[in-house]
Design an enzyme around this catalytic site. Structure first.
Site, mmCIF file in Angstrom:
data_model
loop_
_atom_site.group_PDB
_atom_site.id
_atom_site.type_symbol
_atom_site.label_atom_id
_atom_site.label_comp_id
_atom_site.label_asym_id
_atom_site.label_seq_id
_atom_site.Cartn_x
_atom_site.Cartn_y
_atom_site.Cartn_z
ATOM 1 N N ALA A 131 -39.918 -49.049 21.044
ATOM 2 C CA ALA A 131 -39.969 -47.662 20.576
ATOM 3 C C ALA A 131 -41.153 -47.467 19.647
ATOM 4 C CB ALA A 131 -38.668 -47.291 19.861
ATOM 5 N N ASP A 132 -41.642 -46.238 19.587
ATOM 6 C CA ASP A 132 -42.723 -45.910 18.673
ATOM 7 C C ASP A 132 -42.535 -44.467 18.210
ATOM 8 O OD1 ASP A 132 -45.426 -46.928 17.594
ATOM 9 O OD2 ASP A 132 -45.866 -44.896 18.291
#
Length: 197
Positions: free
Chosen positions: A69-70
Site C-alpha cells: 500500500a502507498d
C-alpha cells in the site's frame, strides 16, 4: 488445498493495526523501493504503482499473498509526502489550513505472479490552523514520517472539519477495498468482516 499466508510489505504500525482490527493473521516487513514520483506522473497513478511495486518486491513463495500500500496527501495536484524538517511540515500545514484536500491510497495484493490493485480517494477538509498551533503540533513529534505532516488517528484529527470517504484509507489502508482484494486472492476473512462487506 493449503490456506494462503498473508504478508504485509510494510513496516507501518498503522497498517499492521488495521489488519489486526480486521482479525487477520499476517507477517510484516518493510521493503526497499524508490518511492519518488515519476516526472509527469499524477498522484493517483503513483500510489497504485508504488503499492504494486511494494507487493512485488517480496520474494514469491507458494501460497503467500502479499499486500502492498502507498498513501499520498494531495492538494491542487501537488503531492505532500513526509516532511523533510520543521519548515517543510509547517509549510504543508499552512497550505492545508482551511482547505479541502484528497488522501489517495493505492492497495495491491499479489498472489503468485498476479497483482490486483485498487485506488481509494478520500476528501478531507481542515479547519483554519494558526501558526502557533501548527508549531505546537510539530513539536509533539507526530507529523514526522506522516504524509501531509499529519495523522488523522492522532492529534492531527483535531484539524479535521469533515471527511468524505474511507477514514481507514486516510490512516493508510482502506478496509473495504483491502478486504475485497484479499478475498479475491483466497484469504479467508473473519465472519464478521464478511457480513460487513
Amino acid at each position: 488445498m493449503p490456506v494462503p499466508k498473508l504478508h504485509l510489505a510494510s513496516s507501518s504500525p498503522r497498517r499492521s493495526q488495521i489488519l489486526e482490527r480486521m482479525g487477520l493473521d499476517f507477517t510484516a516487513a518493510g521493503v526497499d523501493i524508490d518511492e519518488r514520483q515519476h516526472p509527469g506522473e499524477t498522484a493517483d497513478i503513483m500510489v497504485v504503482r508504488l503499492a504494486v511495486e511494494k507487493a512485488c518486491a517480496v520474494t514469491p513463495e507458494p501460497d503467500k499473498v502479499v499486500l502492498g500500500a502507498d498513501t499520498a496527501v494531495v492538494l491542487d495536484g501537488e503531492v505532500f509526502g513526509k516532511p523533510a524538517d520543521q519548515a517543510d511540515a509547517l509549510r504543508m500545514l499552512a497550505m492545508l489550513s482551511g482547505r479541502r484536500h484528497q488522501v489517495m491510497t493505492g492497495v495491491a495484493v499479489r498472489s503468485g505472479s498476479v497483482a490486483e490493485s485498487v485506488l481509494s480517494v478520500t476528501e478531507v477538509r481542515f479547519r483554519e490552523i494558526g501558526p502557533d498551533e501548527a508549531l505546537d503540533y510539530w513539536q509533539s513529534g507526530e507529523p514526522l514520517g506522516k504524509a501531509g505532516a499529519y495523522a488523522i488517528q492522532g492529534l492531527g484529527g483535531a484539524f479535521v472539519e469533515s471527511i468524505a470517504g474511507s477514514y481507514t484509507g486516510v490512516v493508510g489502508l482502506p478496509i473495504r477495498e483491502t478486504a475485497e482484494l484479499l478475498r479475491s486472492a483466497g484469504i479467508e476473512l473473519p465472519a464478521e468482516l464478511k457480513v460487513a462487506l
